[in-house]
Enzyme design. Structure first.
Site, PDB file in Angstrom:
ATOM      1  N   ARG A  77       0.856  -1.182   0.000  1.00  0.00           N
ATOM      2  CA  ARG A  77       0.000   0.000   0.000  1.00  0.00           C
ATOM      3  C   ARG A  77       0.891   1.231   0.000  1.00  0.00           C
ATOM      4  O   ARG A  77       1.911   1.265   0.712  1.00  0.00           O
ATOM      5  CB  ARG A  77      -0.912   0.042   1.246  1.00  0.00           C
ATOM      6  CG  ARG A  77      -2.096  -0.925   1.232  1.00  0.00           C
ATOM      7  CD  ARG A  77      -3.171  -0.569   0.212  1.00  0.00           C
ATOM      8  NE  ARG A  77      -4.295  -1.499   0.230  1.00  0.00           N
ATOM      9  CZ  ARG A  77      -4.408  -2.597  -0.513  1.00  0.00           C
ATOM     10  NH1 ARG A  77      -3.436  -2.916  -1.358  1.00  0.00           N
ATOM     11  NH2 ARG A  77      -5.475  -3.355  -0.429  1.00  0.00           N
ATOM     12  N   GLU A 125      -4.503   6.943  -3.600  1.00  0.00           N
ATOM     13  CA  GLU A 125      -5.065   6.518  -4.893  1.00  0.00           C
ATOM     14  C   GLU A 125      -6.522   6.971  -4.955  1.00  0.00           C
ATOM     15  O   GLU A 125      -7.206   6.965  -3.943  1.00  0.00           O
ATOM     16  CB  GLU A 125      -5.003   4.987  -4.996  1.00  0.00           C
ATOM     17  CG  GLU A 125      -3.603   4.454  -5.157  1.00  0.00           C
ATOM     18  CD  GLU A 125      -3.573   2.920  -5.246  1.00  0.00           C
ATOM     19  OE1 GLU A 125      -4.562   2.300  -5.667  1.00  0.00           O
ATOM     20  OE2 GLU A 125      -2.529   2.356  -4.876  1.00  0.00           O
ATOM     21  N   HIS A 181      -1.836  -0.409 -10.013  1.00  0.00           N
ATOM     22  CA  HIS A 181      -2.389  -1.314  -8.988  1.00  0.00           C
ATOM     23  C   HIS A 181      -2.991  -2.584  -9.622  1.00  0.00           C
ATOM     24  O   HIS A 181      -4.199  -2.842  -9.534  1.00  0.00           O
ATOM     25  CB  HIS A 181      -3.441  -0.580  -8.129  1.00  0.00           C
ATOM     26  CG  HIS A 181      -3.645  -1.209  -6.778  1.00  0.00           C
ATOM     27  ND1 HIS A 181      -4.032  -0.493  -5.672  1.00  0.00           N
ATOM     28  CD2 HIS A 181      -3.527  -2.492  -6.365  1.00  0.00           C
ATOM     29  CE1 HIS A 181      -4.140  -1.308  -4.627  1.00  0.00           C
ATOM     30  NE2 HIS A 181      -3.836  -2.533  -5.033  1.00  0.00           N
TER      31      HIS A 181
HETATM   32  P1  NAP Z   1      -0.222 -11.569   5.085  1.00  0.00           P
HETATM   33  O1  NAP Z   1      -0.064 -12.989   4.681  1.00  0.00           O
HETATM   34  O2  NAP Z   1      -1.099 -11.216   6.219  1.00  0.00           O
HETATM   35  O3  NAP Z   1       1.253 -10.979   5.333  1.00  0.00           O
HETATM   36  C1  NAP Z   1       1.504  -9.807   6.010  1.00  0.00           C
HETATM   37  C2  NAP Z   1       2.797  -9.968   6.791  1.00  0.00           C
HETATM   38  O4  NAP Z   1       3.132  -8.724   7.386  1.00  0.00           O
HETATM   39  C3  NAP Z   1       2.689 -11.005   7.930  1.00  0.00           C
HETATM   40  O5  NAP Z   1       3.790 -11.865   7.865  1.00  0.00           O
HETATM   41  C4  NAP Z   1       2.701 -10.142   9.184  1.00  0.00           C
HETATM   42  O6  NAP Z   1       3.375 -10.755  10.276  1.00  0.00           O
HETATM   43  C5  NAP Z   1       3.501  -8.948   8.731  1.00  0.00           C
HETATM   44  N1  NAP Z   1       3.201  -7.748   9.513  1.00  0.00           N
HETATM   45  C6  NAP Z   1       1.993  -7.221   9.793  1.00  0.00           C
HETATM   46  N2  NAP Z   1       2.113  -6.105  10.508  1.00  0.00           N
HETATM   47  C7  NAP Z   1       3.437  -5.930  10.714  1.00  0.00           C
HETATM   48  C8  NAP Z   1       4.207  -4.967  11.408  1.00  0.00           C
HETATM   49  N3  NAP Z   1       3.623  -3.935  12.032  1.00  0.00           N
HETATM   50  N4  NAP Z   1       5.551  -5.106  11.416  1.00  0.00           N
HETATM   51  C9  NAP Z   1       6.126  -6.156  10.797  1.00  0.00           C
HETATM   52  N5  NAP Z   1       5.462  -7.104  10.139  1.00  0.00           N
HETATM   53  C10 NAP Z   1       4.138  -6.988  10.092  1.00  0.00           C
HETATM   54  O7  NAP Z   1      -0.762 -10.702   3.855  1.00  0.00           O
HETATM   55  P2  NAP Z   1      -0.541 -10.963   2.274  1.00  0.00           P
HETATM   56  O8  NAP Z   1      -1.623 -11.824   1.772  1.00  0.00           O
HETATM   57  O9  NAP Z   1       0.867 -11.340   2.039  1.00  0.00           O
HETATM   58  O10 NAP Z   1      -0.810  -9.470   1.730  1.00  0.00           O
HETATM   59  C11 NAP Z   1       0.010  -8.410   2.126  1.00  0.00           C
HETATM   60  C12 NAP Z   1      -0.512  -7.078   1.615  1.00  0.00           C
HETATM   61  O11 NAP Z   1      -0.279  -6.964   0.227  1.00  0.00           O
HETATM   62  C13 NAP Z   1      -2.019  -6.862   1.745  1.00  0.00           C
HETATM   63  O12 NAP Z   1      -2.372  -6.414   3.037  1.00  0.00           O
HETATM   64  C14 NAP Z   1      -2.313  -5.831   0.689  1.00  0.00           C
HETATM   65  O13 NAP Z   1      -2.240  -4.524   1.238  1.00  0.00           O
HETATM   66  C15 NAP Z   1      -1.197  -6.012  -0.313  1.00  0.00           C
HETATM   67  N6  NAP Z   1      -1.677  -6.527  -1.618  1.00  0.00           N
HETATM   68  C16 NAP Z   1      -1.545  -5.749  -2.729  1.00  0.00           C
HETATM   69  C17 NAP Z   1      -1.938  -6.233  -3.951  1.00  0.00           C
HETATM   70  C18 NAP Z   1      -1.783  -5.411  -5.195  1.00  0.00           C
HETATM   71  O14 NAP Z   1      -2.644  -5.470  -6.060  1.00  0.00           O
HETATM   72  N7  NAP Z   1      -0.723  -4.641  -5.331  1.00  0.00           N
HETATM   73  C19 NAP Z   1      -2.499  -7.517  -4.063  1.00  0.00           C
HETATM   74  C20 NAP Z   1      -2.627  -8.276  -2.916  1.00  0.00           C
HETATM   75  C21 NAP Z   1      -2.198  -7.777  -1.687  1.00  0.00           C
HETATM   76  P3  NAP Z   1       2.709 -11.875  11.242  1.00  0.00           P
HETATM   77  O15 NAP Z   1       2.496 -13.089  10.415  1.00  0.00           O
HETATM   78  O16 NAP Z   1       3.722 -12.043  12.319  1.00  0.00           O
HETATM   79  O17 NAP Z   1       1.412 -11.245  11.712  1.00  0.00           O
HETATM   80  C1  GLV Z   2      -5.050  -5.571  -3.491  1.00  0.00           C
HETATM   81  O1  GLV Z   2      -4.443  -4.545  -3.368  1.00  0.00           O
HETATM   82  C2  GLV Z   2      -5.431  -6.415  -2.423  1.00  0.00           C
HETATM   83  O2  GLV Z   2      -5.229  -6.031  -1.264  1.00  0.00           O
HETATM   84  O3  GLV Z   2      -5.957  -7.509  -2.704  1.00  0.00           O
END
Ligand code: NAP
Ligand code: GLV
Ligand code: GLV
Length: 317
Positions: A236, A265, A283
């Site tokens: 983000r 955005e 995005h």
């Molecule tokens: P996820 O599996 O929940 O991974 C997030 C990671 O961040 C976890 O390992 C978590 O640690 C860690 N974390 C959370 N808060 C933290 C903090 N304050 N300090 C350090 N580490 C922290 O999520 P994901 O599925 O990988 O997705 C991640 C993000 O990508 C989403 O939230 C979204 O904003 C973004 N995204 C963007 C797109 C796009 O279109 N560009 C698409 C999909 C997702 P713990 O496991 O220890 O809690």
């Molecule tokens: C995209 O940005 C998502 O969070 O799935």
């Protein structure tokens, strides 16, 4: 039961809902729904399929009279006041896992585009400037034996690291919890954020946006980057102090940056467009045919379960 889909997502969502006898209304236009239209169309709905561009704050949630479930068509849910929704008995769901590979592919695409100057080179061709092979034409940074720092080693962070391991990168990560399996699989090392920023050749951001991660990479942190660093953000925009990053790029204080997401955005900072050392995507992390269909199925199944009194498949807890 009535479900409102706030945009035109893959038709498989509607088909699944209709099969369950649910009445489905979709926002008919091919543009972002306005706040007023959103309020009017959701106030009587039993279920809502929402986009990350729609802000479900207290004010909007207070206007929902029948809503039992908000199924966000995204894994990130910083657009929804989840605690408040829960306090009103509304289940909020997201779309984890199904978009992990697609988003990791975009992170890797940005890393390669930045390191090998793909967009600059493509523009050069289109401007008909190519006159033959040259020893120093568009030299970039080779990834072999370089250090990749993953900020947020969750689903997408780990999937990105796994792919980059194939390019010969060493993996370090900053994360809340220790990821033991990930460390074993990729010989990844957990470090402090400061250490990661000071020692990584490539930094890829994958933490969710929340109170703790807003501006996580502020001025002070960005100043820690190496002059040859590549910074890629597919998480983000608000996690990085974007204005300062733009300043660093303008002054060539880092090698380059790849953006799939932006602060505020869709009103992104137009200064970005002037930067040769930035790669800009609109995005599109999860935007593959396969993944968008899977996301549509998942939001529909979440809604169906909740409206049938069953637990959601992927609730935000
Ligand atoms: P996820 O599996 O929940 O991974 C997030 C990671 O961040 C976890 O390992 C978590 O640690 C860690 N974390 C959370 N808060 C933290 C903090 N304050 N300090 C350090 N580490 C922290 O999520 P994901 O599925 O990988 O997705 C991640 C993000 O990508 C989403 O939230 C979204 O904003 C973004 N995204 C963007 C797109 C796009 O279109 N560009 C698409 C999909 C997702 P713990 O496991 O220890 O809690
Ligand atoms: C995209 O940005 C998502 O969070 O799935
Ligand atoms: C380049 O095209 C090479 O053959 O090295």
């Amino acid at each position: 039961m009535k479900v409102f889909i706030t945009s035109k997502i893959s038709s498989v969502a509607k088909a699944l809902l209709v099969k369950e006898g649910i009445t489905v209304k979709e926002y008919p236009k091919n543009k972002t729904i306005s706040r007023d239209e959103l309020i009017n169309s959701t106030k009587n709905a039993d279920g809502i399929i929402s986009l990350l561009t729609e802000k479900f704050d207290k004010d909007l949630i207070d206007k929902l009279q029948n809503c039992k479930v908000i199924a966000n068509y995204a894994v990130g849910y910083n657009n929804i006041d989840v605690d408040y929704a829960k306090s009103k008995g509304i289940v909020v769901t997201n779309t984890p896992d199904v978009l992990t590979d697609a988003t990791a592919e975009i992170a890797v695409s940005l890393i390669l585009a930045c390191s090998r100057r793909i967009v600059e080179s493509d523009n050069f061709m289109r401007e008909k400037k190519f006159v033959g092979w040259e020893p120093k034409l568009f030299q970039g940074i080779q990834l072999t034996n370089k250090t990749l720092g993953i900020v947020g080693a969750g689903r997408i962070g780990q999937a990105t690291a796994r792919r980059m391991k194939g390019f010969g990168c060493k993996i370090i990560y900053y994360n809340k919890s220790k990821k033991v399996e990930f460390e074993k699989e990729l010989n990844a090392k957990k470090v402090t954020l400061e250490k990661l920023l000071k020692t990584s050749d490539v930094i890829s951001i994958h933490v969710p946006l929340n109170k703790q991660t807003k501006n996580l990479l502020d001025k002070e942190k960005l100043d820690m980057l190496k002059p040859t660093a590549i910074l890629v953000n597919t998480a983000r925009g608000e996690i990085v102090e974007e204005k300062y990053l733009i300043k660093l790029l303008k002054q060539n204080k880092i090698f380059s940056a790849g953006f799939d997401v932006y602060t505020n955005e869709p009103n992104y900072n137009k200064e970005l467009l002037k930067l040769k050392n930035a790669v800009l995507l609109p995005h599109i992390g999860s935007a593959t045919f396969e993944t968008r269909d899977s996301m549509a199925k998942l939001v529909a199944k979440n809604v169906i379960n909740v409206l049938n009194g069953k637990p959601a498949l992927t609730p935000i807890t």
